[in-house]
Design a protein around this motif. Structure first.
Motif, PDB file in Angstrom:
ATOM      1  N   LEU A  71       2.828  18.230  -5.445  1.00  0.00           N
ATOM      2  CA  LEU A  71       4.020  17.731  -4.755  1.00  0.00           C
ATOM      3  C   LEU A  71       3.677  16.512  -3.898  1.00  0.00           C
ATOM      4  CD1 LEU A  71       7.004  18.125  -4.057  1.00  0.00           C
ATOM      5  CD2 LEU A  71       6.273  19.634  -2.207  1.00  0.00           C
ATOM      6  N   VAL A  72       2.556  16.568  -3.205  1.00  0.00           N
ATOM      7  CA  VAL A  72       2.132  15.440  -2.364  1.00  0.00           C
ATOM      8  C   VAL A  72       1.815  14.218  -3.231  1.00  0.00           C
ATOM      9  CG1 VAL A  72       0.287  14.626  -0.841  1.00  0.00           C
ATOM     10  CG2 VAL A  72       1.325  16.855  -0.451  1.00  0.00           C
ATOM     11  N   ILE A  73       1.152  14.420  -4.359  1.00  0.00           N
ATOM     12  CA  ILE A  73       0.830  13.305  -5.259  1.00  0.00           C
ATOM     13  C   ILE A  73       2.115  12.672  -5.791  1.00  0.00           C
ATOM     14  CG2 ILE A  73      -0.139  12.742  -7.529  1.00  0.00           C
ATOM     15  CD1 ILE A  73      -2.458  14.636  -6.854  1.00  0.00           C
ATOM     16  N   LEU A  74       3.082  13.484  -6.178  1.00  0.00           N
ATOM     17  CA  LEU A  74       4.356  12.954  -6.680  1.00  0.00           C
ATOM     18  C   LEU A  74       5.103  12.172  -5.592  1.00  0.00           C
ATOM     19  CD1 LEU A  74       5.747  15.863  -8.883  1.00  0.00           C
ATOM     20  CD2 LEU A  74       5.278  13.533  -9.605  1.00  0.00           C
ATOM     21  N   ALA A  75       5.229  12.767  -4.421  1.00  0.00           N
ATOM     22  CA  ALA A  75       5.974  12.109  -3.341  1.00  0.00           C
ATOM     23  C   ALA A  75       5.285  10.833  -2.883  1.00  0.00           C
ATOM     24  CB  ALA A  75       6.134  13.080  -2.170  1.00  0.00           C
ATOM     25  N   THR A  76       3.972  10.874  -2.760  1.00  0.00           N
ATOM     26  CA  THR A  76       3.227   9.706  -2.295  1.00  0.00           C
ATOM     27  C   THR A  76       3.282   8.579  -3.319  1.00  0.00           C
ATOM     28  OG1 THR A  76       1.746  11.194  -1.104  1.00  0.00           O
ATOM     29  CG2 THR A  76       1.013   8.951  -1.371  1.00  0.00           C
ATOM     30  N   SER A  77       3.137   8.903  -4.584  1.00  0.00           N
ATOM     31  CA  SER A  77       3.187   7.847  -5.596  1.00  0.00           C
ATOM     32  C   SER A  77       4.578   7.218  -5.664  1.00  0.00           C
ATOM     33  CB  SER A  77       2.759   8.384  -6.957  1.00  0.00           C
ATOM     34  OG  SER A  77       3.616   9.429  -7.381  1.00  0.00           O
ATOM     35  N   ALA A  78       5.629   8.009  -5.490  1.00  0.00           N
ATOM     36  CA  ALA A  78       6.984   7.453  -5.477  1.00  0.00           C
ATOM     37  C   ALA A  78       7.188   6.555  -4.262  1.00  0.00           C
ATOM     38  CB  ALA A  78       8.011   8.580  -5.480  1.00  0.00           C
ATOM     39  N   LEU A  79       6.709   6.988  -3.101  1.00  0.00           N
ATOM     40  CA  LEU A  79       6.841   6.201  -1.874  1.00  0.00           C
ATOM     41  C   LEU A  79       6.101   4.869  -1.995  1.00  0.00           C
ATOM     42  CD1 LEU A  79       7.725   6.062   1.149  1.00  0.00           C
ATOM     43  CD2 LEU A  79       5.503   7.055   1.668  1.00  0.00           C
ATOM     44  N   VAL A  80       4.897   4.913  -2.506  1.00  0.00           N
ATOM     45  CA  VAL A  80       4.106   3.687  -2.671  1.00  0.00           C
ATOM     46  C   VAL A  80       4.788   2.749  -3.668  1.00  0.00           C
ATOM     47  CG1 VAL A  80       1.912   2.797  -3.566  1.00  0.00           C
ATOM     48  CG2 VAL A  80       1.918   4.676  -1.934  1.00  0.00           C
ATOM     49  N   GLY A  81       5.344   3.282  -4.738  1.00  0.00           N
ATOM     50  CA  GLY A  81       6.045   2.453  -5.717  1.00  0.00           C
ATOM     51  C   GLY A  81       7.262   1.766  -5.124  1.00  0.00           C
ATOM     52  N   VAL A  82       8.022   2.486  -4.299  1.00  0.00           N
ATOM     53  CA  VAL A  82       9.190   1.898  -3.648  1.00  0.00           C
ATOM     54  C   VAL A  82       8.764   0.793  -2.685  1.00  0.00           C
ATOM     55  CG1 VAL A  82      11.021   2.386  -1.978  1.00  0.00           C
ATOM     56  CG2 VAL A  82      10.680   3.905  -3.927  1.00  0.00           C
ATOM     57  N   ILE A  83       7.695   1.030  -1.940  1.00  0.00           N
ATOM     58  CA  ILE A  83       7.222   0.021  -0.987  1.00  0.00           C
ATOM     59  C   ILE A  83       6.745  -1.231  -1.718  1.00  0.00           C
ATOM     60  CG2 ILE A  83       5.436  -0.508   0.717  1.00  0.00           C
ATOM     61  CD1 ILE A  83       5.709   2.407   1.670  1.00  0.00           C
ATOM     62  N   ILE A  84       6.008  -1.065  -2.799  1.00  0.00           N
ATOM     63  CA  ILE A  84       5.544  -2.227  -3.567  1.00  0.00           C
ATOM     64  C   ILE A  84       6.749  -3.026  -4.082  1.00  0.00           C
ATOM     65  CG2 ILE A  84       4.360  -2.952  -5.681  1.00  0.00           C
ATOM     66  CD1 ILE A  84       2.374  -0.669  -5.194  1.00  0.00           C
ATOM     67  N   GLY A  85       7.767  -2.343  -4.568  1.00  0.00           N
ATOM     68  CA  GLY A  85       8.973  -3.032  -5.023  1.00  0.00           C
ATOM     69  C   GLY A  85       9.669  -3.778  -3.896  1.00  0.00           C
ATOM     70  N   ALA A  86       9.766  -3.165  -2.725  1.00  0.00           N
ATOM     71  CA  ALA A  86      10.393  -3.819  -1.579  1.00  0.00           C
ATOM     72  C   ALA A  86       9.592  -5.030  -1.116  1.00  0.00           C
ATOM     73  CB  ALA A  86      10.549  -2.822  -0.432  1.00  0.00           C
ATOM     74  N   VAL A  87       8.288  -4.927  -1.181  1.00  0.00           N
ATOM     75  CA  VAL A  87       7.430  -6.042  -0.780  1.00  0.00           C
ATOM     76  C   VAL A  87       7.593  -7.216  -1.735  1.00  0.00           C
ATOM     77  CG1 VAL A  87       5.001  -6.724  -0.700  1.00  0.00           C
ATOM     78  CG2 VAL A  87       5.757  -4.705   0.515  1.00  0.00           C
ATOM     79  N   ILE A  88       7.674  -6.936  -3.016  1.00  0.00           N
ATOM     80  CA  ILE A  88       7.894  -8.007  -3.992  1.00  0.00           C
ATOM     81  C   ILE A  88       9.243  -8.676  -3.740  1.00  0.00           C
ATOM     82  CG2 ILE A  88       8.275  -8.469  -6.446  1.00  0.00           C
ATOM     83  CD1 ILE A  88       6.092  -6.337  -6.991  1.00  0.00           C
ATOM     84  N   ALA A  89      10.260  -7.881  -3.397  1.00  0.00           N
ATOM     85  CA  ALA A  89      11.578  -8.446  -3.079  1.00  0.00           C
ATOM     86  C   ALA A  89      11.506  -9.310  -1.822  1.00  0.00           C
ATOM     87  CB  ALA A  89      12.592  -7.329  -2.898  1.00  0.00           C
ATOM     88  N   GLY A  90      10.769  -8.857  -0.807  1.00  0.00           N
ATOM     89  CA  GLY A  90      10.612  -9.651   0.416  1.00  0.00           C
ATOM     90  C   GLY A  90       9.914 -10.968   0.152  1.00  0.00           C
ATOM     91  N   MET A  91       8.873 -10.935  -0.680  1.00  0.00           N
ATOM     92  CA  MET A  91       8.188 -12.184  -1.025  1.00  0.00           C
ATOM     93  C   MET A  91       9.112 -13.110  -1.814  1.00  0.00           C
ATOM     94  SD  MET A  91       4.162 -11.466  -1.800  1.00  0.00           S
ATOM     95  CE  MET A  91       4.355 -10.273  -3.069  1.00  0.00           C
ATOM     96  N   ALA A  92       9.954 -12.549  -2.665  1.00  0.00           N
ATOM     97  CA  ALA A  92      10.892 -13.370  -3.431  1.00  0.00           C
ATOM     98  C   ALA A  92      11.911 -14.037  -2.514  1.00  0.00           C
ATOM     99  CB  ALA A  92      11.604 -12.520  -4.478  1.00  0.00           C
ATOM    100  N   ILE A  93      12.381 -13.309  -1.503  1.00  0.00           N
ATOM    101  CA  ILE A  93      13.322 -13.885  -0.542  1.00  0.00           C
ATOM    102  C   ILE A  93      12.676 -15.056   0.182  1.00  0.00           C
ATOM    103  CG2 ILE A  93      14.493 -13.458   1.662  1.00  0.00           C
ATOM    104  CD1 ILE A  93      15.023 -10.600   0.616  1.00  0.00           C
TER     105      ILE A  93
END
Length: 192
Positions: A71-93
């Motif tokens: 459960l921790v591996i699933l939740a952590t990997s999803a959280l990290v994936g969302v953050i990486i996506g948000a960071v890419i969006a911030g850099m694009a802005i």
């Protein structure tokens, strides 16, 4: 402020930075990225330290105990994936605002445009490192030694929490960047 937002103006190129000798085994793009990020733990936001230590302890505990591991591996990997996506969006802005006029105004003010991308680059690098650690942890069977699971769990937890904590300085840079972009648009410059 954090290390990756208030770094001084660089006089040296990426090819001559102090990280070069520690990364001799890696490729040139990895060396250039490490030199651009300018990892300076002495100037981290205190939350980055606290959350990294909490993440290491929590990850080690889950690695040793093993019960909520999947459960921790699933939740952590999803959280990290969302953050990486948000960071890419911030850099694009931010990079969308790097037009010729803005870059010319930054150069006239003796400011390095990379300064505004540093927190996003740091967070993305921490996120990718976290994702790799989580993948390694998920590959280790739960029946493996508690030591191995505890060490890789602690590493995964610390990197995941560092990724989460480093989002705040990145958002701070984005908030500070928008008025700077607006002020730059008001400055009259001669087109060449």
């Amino acid at each position: 402020m954090t290390a990756h937002t208030d770094a001084p103006q660089e006089k040296e190129s990426a090819g001559s930075c102090k990280f070069k000798r520690f990364l001799q085994w890696s490729s040139k793009p990895v060396q250039d990225l490490a030199c651009t990020i300018t990892f300076r733990p002495s100037k981290f936001w205190v939350g980055e330290y606290v959350l990294t230590i909490v993440g290491a302890g929590g990850g080690a505990w889950v690695g040793v105990d093993g019960r909520p591991r999947e459960l921790v591996i699933l939740a952590t990997s999803a959280l990290v994936g969302v953050i990486i996506g948000a960071v890419i969006a911030g850099m694009a802005i931010q990079t969308a605002g790097f037009d010729r006029t803005f870059l010319r105004n930054l150069k006239a003010a003796n400011k390095n445009p990379i300064k505004y991308l540093r927190p996003f680059l740091f967070t993305a690098s921490a996120g990718v490192s976290s994702a790799i650690a989580i993948l390694v942890w998920s590959a280790i069977p739960p029946t493996a030694s508690e030591t191995a699971n505890g060490i890789i769990g602690g590493l995964s937890g610390s990197l995941a929490m560092l990724t989460l904590a480093s989002v705040f300085p990145a958002l701070n840079t984005l908030v500070a960047f928008i008025p700077l972009l607006s002020a730059s648009a008001e400055i009259k410059t001669e087109e060449k």
